[in-house]
Scaffold this active site. Structure first.
Site, PDB file in Angstrom:
ATOM      1  N   ASP A 180       1.012  -1.114  -0.040  1.00 17.28           N
ATOM      2  CA  ASP A 180       0.057  -0.074  -0.095  1.00 17.28           C
ATOM      3  C   ASP A 180       0.955   1.166  -0.070  1.00 17.28           C
ATOM      4  O   ASP A 180       2.026   1.335   0.221  1.00 17.28           O
ATOM      5  CB  ASP A 180      -0.903   0.018   1.407  1.00 17.28           C
ATOM      6  CG  ASP A 180      -1.823  -1.178   1.332  1.00 17.28           C
ATOM      7  OD1 ASP A 180      -2.218  -1.580   0.204  1.00 17.28           O
ATOM      8  OD2 ASP A 180      -2.292  -1.447   2.569  1.00 17.28           O
ATOM      9  N   TYR A 181       0.289   2.299  -0.442  1.00 12.33           N
ATOM     10  CA  TYR A 181       0.880   3.512  -0.414  1.00 12.33           C
ATOM     11  C   TYR A 181       1.601   4.018   0.858  1.00 12.33           C
ATOM     12  O   TYR A 181       2.880   4.525   0.826  1.00 12.33           O
ATOM     13  CB  TYR A 181      -0.144   4.858  -1.035  1.00 12.33           C
ATOM     14  CG  TYR A 181       0.390   6.148  -1.153  1.00 12.33           C
ATOM     15  CD1 TYR A 181       1.065   6.395  -2.003  1.00 12.33           C
ATOM     16  CD2 TYR A 181       0.111   7.006  -0.018  1.00 12.33           C
ATOM     17  CE1 TYR A 181       1.567   7.871  -2.285  1.00 12.33           C
ATOM     18  CE2 TYR A 181       0.553   8.449  -0.153  1.00 12.33           C
ATOM     19  CZ  TYR A 181       1.063   8.471  -1.279  1.00 12.33           C
ATOM     20  OH  TYR A 181       1.699   9.974  -1.370  1.00 12.33           O
TER      21      TYR A 181
END
Length: 243
Positions: free
Chosen positions: A102-103
């Site tokens: 994820d970011y």
């Protein structure tokens, strides 16, 4: 000499299974002649085309990146945000991430141009361990940690059994550090598992992927895998499949 479908997979065009379908559909040619049979082997000098487009054959490369937070696990982003391949501008090969982080998640991320290898690692039958360390809100009870070990019911089904360890906690700050070891790779899985037991993730890092650790790397740094490290990952991925 290598099998034609393997060469196509290595080039990142498609998985080996999809490459076999393309061959059977008559969409692959070797030295100008359409190939419709599986089992054909090709050498380095053979000219291969897929759907009329010449295949650019690259030497397979494998990298481990310590992905920082705030970076997209992709080769491009329509919003102009930093992507993981921005750390490999010196690499000639067209590499891409194996799976994603994820970011807002940092840690171990593999990148390669070997499509077959990537698909092998990401296949549902592969049980490669991924070790995460999460800073979570609140201090979870033993029973809640046990529920993570047994498997949590999420909207896309129950998670597989996991290994969980409470590493430390801060009563004053009302936070805890928990190590979670899983072998699945669902979207935002670790965050959703902790949310399901009422302890949202504040910070998340993937410390290990299979046999690979971040030892010696700082955020934003990468290293090329040795042939032995690549072989170890292949063996781990094939272990479940061969049972």
């Amino acid at each position: 000499m290598e099998r034609l479908q393997k060469v196509i997979a290595h080039a990142g065009i498609a998985s080996r299974r999809k490459a076999e379908e393309l061959i059977l559909e008559g969409k692959v040619s070797v030295n100008g002649s359409v190939v419709k049979e599986l089992g054909v082997k090709v050498g380095a000098s053979d000219k291969i085309s897929v759907n009329g487009v010449p295949l650019e054959r690259e030497q397979p490369v494998y990298f481990l990146l310590y992905k920082p937070r705030g970076v997209i696990s992709s080769v491009s982003d329509d919003k102009g945000r930093k992507v993981v391949t921005d750390y490999f501008t010196h690499i000639e090969q067209r590499i891409y991430p194996v799976g994603r982080l994820d970011y807002d998640t940092s840690g171990a991320l593999l990148l390669t141009n070997d499509g077959e290898f990537a698909n092998l690692l990401m296949h549902p039958s592969s049980e490669i361990e991924k070790v995460y360390v999460a800073k979570i809100k609140g201090i979870p009870s033993k029973e809640k940690l046990k529920s993570l070990e047994r498997g949590i019911r999420l909207e896309d089904g129950k998670t597989a059994p996991a290994k969980v360890k409470l590493m430390s906690f801060d009563k004053k700050a009302e936070t805890a550090i928990v190590e979670l070891i899983i072998h699945e790779g669902r979207n935002r899985q670790v965050r959703r598992m902790f949310e399901a037991i009422g302890h949202p993730v504040l910070k998340l890092k993937r410390e290990r992927y299979g046999t690979l650790t971040l030892h010696g790397l700082n955020a934003g740094e990468a290293k090329e895998l040795t042939p032995h490290e690549v072989k170890q990952l292949r063996v781990l991925a094939m272990k479940k499949k061969n049972k």
